[in-house]
Enzyme design. Structure first.
Site, PDB file in Angstrom:
ATOM      1  CD  GLU A 196     -29.588 -81.426-104.600  1.00 29.44           C
ATOM      2  OE1 GLU A 196     -28.985 -80.935-103.639  1.00 29.44           O
ATOM      3  OE2 GLU A 196     -30.055 -80.751-105.531  1.00 29.44           O
TER       4      GLU A 196
ATOM      5  CG  ASP B  74     -17.848 -77.997-112.087  1.00 24.98           C
ATOM      6  OD1 ASP B  74     -18.927 -78.223-111.489  1.00 24.98           O
ATOM      7  OD2 ASP B  74     -17.654 -76.987-112.760  1.00 24.98           O
TER       8      ASP B  74
END
Length: 231
Positions: A11, A199
């Site tokens: 990131e 997830d």
């Protein structure tokens, strides 16, 4: 100046790639890269995993760079059927779900300060709204606003996730956001949290996290770019 604390190096690399004239300094093993994005001063750092790393990083960022706002960006696990893999949660507040002094009569998640106690660290509404708008233009991405719960444990068990969701009415769980919120609250610095879901509630094994981190990071980098541009 806008301070951005990332959970992952991928990131931070994506955001620093957008910078003009980047400069890097290291403090306590953390690399702070500052530069210009869309004519705005920005500093980016990877804090490492867990609440202590996040808190230490946030305090150093505030003390050394004096940002007008702090954004914590990363991935999270879903606690709700409202969000699944690839969706984004923008926090309205954050809570330390593993903070537990209930034996003393406190509620779960309550953090004691010399002058009182706080359970939910409120995000700056203007920042949250701007982050939400920045995410809505990302193709194929559902965006939800709500509570992000943080703790020093990777929660993979579905029953534990549902318990956290019920206890705190939270949409997502991770390991840093509320620590950033804790420090920003103490230092009176506006903050926001953005989390891409890596997830979901049913498919929540550790490998799902690893598999989807790259996809999630592309979305959070895009959101950060849009957010800075909107300021």
């Amino acid at each position: 100046m806008i301070g951005i604390i990332c959970a992952m190096q991928i990131e931070a690399d994506g955001i620093t790639a957008l910078m003009k004239s980047p400069e890097t300094e290291a403090f306590a093993g953390m690399k702070f890269t500052s530069g210009i994005i869309h004519d705005k001063k920005v500093v980016v750092v990877v804090c490492g995993v867990g609440k202590v790393n996040a808190a230490m990083c946030t305090l150093m960022l505030i003390e050394k760079y004096r940002p007008d706002a702090v954004i914590n960006s990363g991935v999270a696990g879903s606690l709700s059927a409202k969000v699944s893999i690839g969706d984004i949660v923008v926090a309205t507040n954050s809570v330390e779900h593993d903070m537990n002094t209930t034996a003393l009569g406190d509620r779960q998640g309550e953090v004691s300060f010399p002058d009182g106690a706080v359970t939910y660290f409120e995000c700056d509404k203007k920042i949250s709204d701007a982050l939400c708008n920045a995410c809505k233009v990302i193709p194929g991405t559902r965006v939800e606003k709500g509570t992000v719960a943080s703790g020093d444990i990777f929660v993979s068990d579905r029953k534990k996730r549902l318990h956290i969701a019920d206890e705190f009415n939270a949409l997502a769980c991770e390991m840093e956001g509320a620590a950033v919120g804790h420090v920003c609250f103490s230092c009176k610095v506006p903050y926001g949290i953005i989390r891409a879901i890596s997830d979901d509630l049913d498919e929540n094994k550790g490998m799902d996290f690893v598999k989807f981190c790259e996809m999630a990071s592309r979305k959070t980098v895009c959101a950060a770019d849009n957010f800075i541009k909107s300021l």
